[in-house]
Design a protein around this motif. Structure first.
Motif, PDB file in Angstrom:
ATOM      1  N   ALA A  52       0.612  -1.273   0.148  1.00  7.77           N
ATOM      2  CA  ALA A  52       0.094   0.060  -0.055  1.00  7.77           C
ATOM      3  C   ALA A  52       0.974   1.247   0.149  1.00  7.77           C
ATOM      4  N   ILE A  53       1.406   1.480   0.558  1.00  6.16           N
ATOM      5  CA  ILE A  53       2.668   2.740   1.395  1.00  6.16           C
ATOM      6  C   ILE A  53       3.470   3.001  -0.090  1.00  6.16           C
ATOM      7  N   ASN A  54       4.543   1.694  -0.527  1.00  6.97           N
ATOM      8  CA  ASN A  54       5.152   2.328  -1.146  1.00  6.97           C
ATOM      9  C   ASN A  54       4.703   2.753  -3.061  1.00  6.97           C
ATOM     10  N   LYS A  55       3.899   2.191  -2.823  1.00  8.12           N
ATOM     11  CA  LYS A  55       3.335   2.886  -4.079  1.00  8.12           C
ATOM     12  C   LYS A  55       3.382   4.453  -3.736  1.00  8.12           C
ATOM     13  N   SER A  56       3.116   5.201  -3.217  1.00  7.15           N
ATOM     14  CA  SER A  56       3.342   5.793  -3.479  1.00  7.15           C
ATOM     15  C   SER A  56       4.744   7.012  -2.258  1.00  7.15           C
ATOM     16  N   ILE A  57       5.539   6.345  -1.930  1.00  7.82           N
ATOM     17  CA  ILE A  57       6.585   7.080  -1.536  1.00  7.82           C
ATOM     18  C   ILE A  57       8.003   6.547  -2.428  1.00  7.82           C
ATOM     19  N   PHE A  58       7.903   5.066  -3.286  1.00  9.10           N
ATOM     20  CA  PHE A  58       8.515   5.212  -3.776  1.00  9.10           C
ATOM     21  C   PHE A  58       8.322   5.766  -5.158  1.00  9.10           C
ATOM     22  N   PRO A  59      10.010   6.372  -5.844  1.00  7.39           N
ATOM     23  CA  PRO A  59       8.865   7.291  -6.567  1.00  7.39           C
ATOM     24  C   PRO A  59       9.142   6.198  -8.239  1.00  7.39           C
ATOM     25  N   GLU A  60       9.979   5.699  -8.238  1.00  9.36           N
ATOM     26  CA  GLU A  60       9.819   4.404  -9.538  1.00  9.36           C
ATOM     27  C   GLU A  60       9.809   2.753  -8.762  1.00  9.36           C
ATOM     28  N   LEU A  61       9.126   2.466  -8.201  1.00  8.19           N
ATOM     29  CA  LEU A  61       8.767   0.989  -7.424  1.00  8.19           C
ATOM     30  C   LEU A  61       8.761   0.611  -8.198  1.00  8.19           C
ATOM     31  N   PHE A 103      -9.758  -4.307  -1.188  1.00  9.34           N
ATOM     32  CA  PHE A 103      -8.330  -4.052   0.065  1.00  9.34           C
ATOM     33  C   PHE A 103      -7.588  -3.551   0.016  1.00  9.34           C
ATOM     34  N   ILE A 104      -6.587  -4.032  -0.442  1.00 10.82           N
ATOM     35  CA  ILE A 104      -5.438  -3.360  -1.113  1.00 10.82           C
ATOM     36  C   ILE A 104      -5.729  -1.904  -2.098  1.00 10.82           C
ATOM     37  N   SER A 105      -6.982  -2.516  -3.142  1.00 10.25           N
ATOM     38  CA  SER A 105      -7.054  -1.089  -3.365  1.00 10.25           C
ATOM     39  C   SER A 105      -7.192   0.344  -2.515  1.00 10.25           C
ATOM     40  N   SER A 106      -8.483   0.380  -2.371  1.00  8.67           N
ATOM     41  CA  SER A 106      -8.647   0.810  -0.750  1.00  8.67           C
ATOM     42  C   SER A 106      -7.554   1.389   0.177  1.00  8.67           C
ATOM     43  N   GLU A 107      -6.535   0.468  -0.081  1.00  5.93           N
ATOM     44  CA  GLU A 107      -5.052   1.064   1.324  1.00  5.93           C
ATOM     45  C   GLU A 107      -4.462   1.522   0.650  1.00  5.93           C
ATOM     46  N   VAL A 108      -4.922   1.046  -1.026  1.00  2.32           N
ATOM     47  CA  VAL A 108      -3.452   2.062  -1.775  1.00  2.32           C
ATOM     48  C   VAL A 108      -3.513   3.550  -2.036  1.00  2.32           C
ATOM     49  N   LYS A 109      -5.117   3.874  -1.778  1.00  3.10           N
ATOM     50  CA  LYS A 109      -6.143   4.840  -1.865  1.00  3.10           C
ATOM     51  C   LYS A 109      -5.159   5.406  -0.882  1.00  3.10           C
ATOM     52  N   LYS A 110      -5.827   5.487   0.449  1.00  5.78           N
ATOM     53  CA  LYS A 110      -5.708   5.724   1.811  1.00  5.78           C
ATOM     54  C   LYS A 110      -5.316   6.036   1.946  1.00  5.78           C
ATOM     55  N   TRP A 111      -3.115   5.586   2.217  1.00  6.60           N
ATOM     56  CA  TRP A 111      -2.194   5.723   2.567  1.00  6.60           C
ATOM     57  C   TRP A 111      -1.951   7.261   1.313  1.00  6.60           C
ATOM     58  N   GLY A 112      -2.456   6.240   0.103  1.00  7.87           N
ATOM     59  CA  GLY A 112      -1.194   7.201  -0.777  1.00  7.87           C
ATOM     60  C   GLY A 112      -1.858   8.456  -0.498  1.00  7.87           C
ATOM     61  N   ASP A 113      -3.034   9.212  -0.302  1.00  2.80           N
ATOM     62  CA  ASP A 113      -3.397  10.513  -0.081  1.00  2.80           C
ATOM     63  C   ASP A 113      -3.039  10.999   1.307  1.00  2.80           C
ATOM     64  N   ILE A 114      -2.537  10.316   1.999  1.00  3.07           N
ATOM     65  CA  ILE A 114      -2.172  10.699   3.292  1.00  3.07           C
ATOM     66  C   ILE A 114      -0.859  11.491   2.674  1.00  3.07           C
ATOM     67  N   ALA A 115       0.098  10.488   2.326  1.00  2.06           N
ATOM     68  CA  ALA A 115       1.629  10.376   2.049  1.00  2.06           C
ATOM     69  C   ALA A 115       1.783  11.440   1.000  1.00  2.06           C
ATOM     70  N   ASN A 116       1.171  11.766  -0.088  1.00  2.00           N
ATOM     71  CA  ASN A 116       0.735  12.822  -1.281  1.00  2.00           C
ATOM     72  C   ASN A 116       0.143  14.210  -0.551  1.00  2.00           C
TER      73      ASN A 116
END
Length: 322
Positions: A99-108, A302-315
């Protein structure tokens, strides 16, 4: 002629069906590798080894655990998503890797929403918001009031882009206050800084935080999960004060994308059986981990919803990995 073609087509379909069924029934016929994308001795490693032991008993084949740490779990996860999708290479995914890594690593090097096959939800835990016992903060409202000042308050984390960092960022956003992030290398070091008064508060694993609360070194002001904490049921969820605050750390078993459905179901059954074992149940109770129940068909969503939730916070916080 048409009749003969139809007969041949039906025969071929039946043969392929039988072959697929036989393949599924023979799985697994060799050891399975479970890659843990973090170092040995971490909570993810301990959970993985307990689950692997139970899966081995259920499947009749050894599930071998291999630690491949690096880049917030991205190294080991990439090894899994690049493997053959036959069910013999799986991984213990986490809120970080999936979830979190998709937003905090520019080149995951992988996409958790398209490059994995979810197998089973393994468990989850909220965190406790704690302050030093010598601080004047008796409630979450006290902390937020102090954060409204020009000086603000400081909060520790286990590192930039971690769940403990982003939990603090979400509280900062929802309370619209001045909260300054101070990253540390580990939860233990961060808690020590809170206890000494070097920083004002921290989100941390409920068991280690509660041990310090019981010892009179810390005070717990809130729980990150909306459902509260089984370890500290007396501590109110932050959601009661700030609606929408609902963050948990979790584990989810997965393999590469496009794994056969029958193989995925066999692995799901093995994980479910392992989680129900006395060994896992006892460890979860001691560690503040809840089992949670999630059907196989719910895991992608569930994974998609968590990606969005944590991504919104990270962004919103412009958070990046160390």
């Amino acid at each position: 002629m048409t009749s003969i073609r139809n007969i041949l087509a039906v025969s071929l379909t039946a043969t392929l069906g039988l072959a697929g069924s036989a393949l599924a029934q023979s799985f697994p016929d060799k050891p399975i590798t479970m890659i843990v994308p973090f170092a040995a001795g971490t909570s993810t490693d301990t959970v993985s080894r307990l689950i692997a032991e139970g899966m081995s008993e259920e499947l009749g084949q050894t599930v071998v655990v291999e630690n491949r740490a690096g880049a917030g779990g991205s190294v080991g996860t990439q090894d899994v998503v690049s493997a053959d999708a036959d069910g013999y290479t799986i991984s213990m995914g986490t809120v970080g890797t999936l979830a979190i890594n998709k937003s905090i690593f520019p080149e995951l090097p992988y996409d958790p929403e398209s490059d994995v096959t979810p197998i089973a939800f393994v468990g989850y835990t909220p965190t406790l918001l704690v302050v030093g016992a010598d601080t004047p903060f008796e409630t979450l409202d006290d902390l937020v009031e102090a954060a409204k000042s020009d000086e603000g308050v400081t909060f520790a984390s286990t590192g930039n882009g971690t769940s403990t960092h982003l939990a603090g960022e979400l509280l900062k956003t929802l309370s619209d206050t001045n909260m300054i992030h101070v990253p540390f290398g580990s939860g233990a070091v961060g808690l020590a800084a809170v206890i000494s008064g070097e920083v004002d508060f921290m989100f941390n694993h409920p068991v280690s935080a509660k041990q310090n609360v019981d010892a009179g070194k810390l005070r717990a002001l809130g729980v990150s999960g909306a459902a509260g904490s089984e370890v500290a049921p007396e501590v109110p969820p932050i959601n009661h004060t700030f609606e929408g605050f609902d963050l948990i750390a979790w584990w989810l078993m997965h393999g590469p994308a496009d794994m056969p459905a029958d193989v995925t179901e066999a692995l799901n059954n093995a994980v479910t059986t392992a989680i129900a074992s006395d060994a896992v149940t006892d460890y979860y109770a001691k560690s503040g981990i809840s089992k949670g129940e999630m059907a196989l068909g719910e895991l992608d969503g569930f994974i998609s919803s968590e990606v969005k939730k944590w991504g919104d916070i990270a962004n919103a916080a412009n958070a990046q990995a160390d």
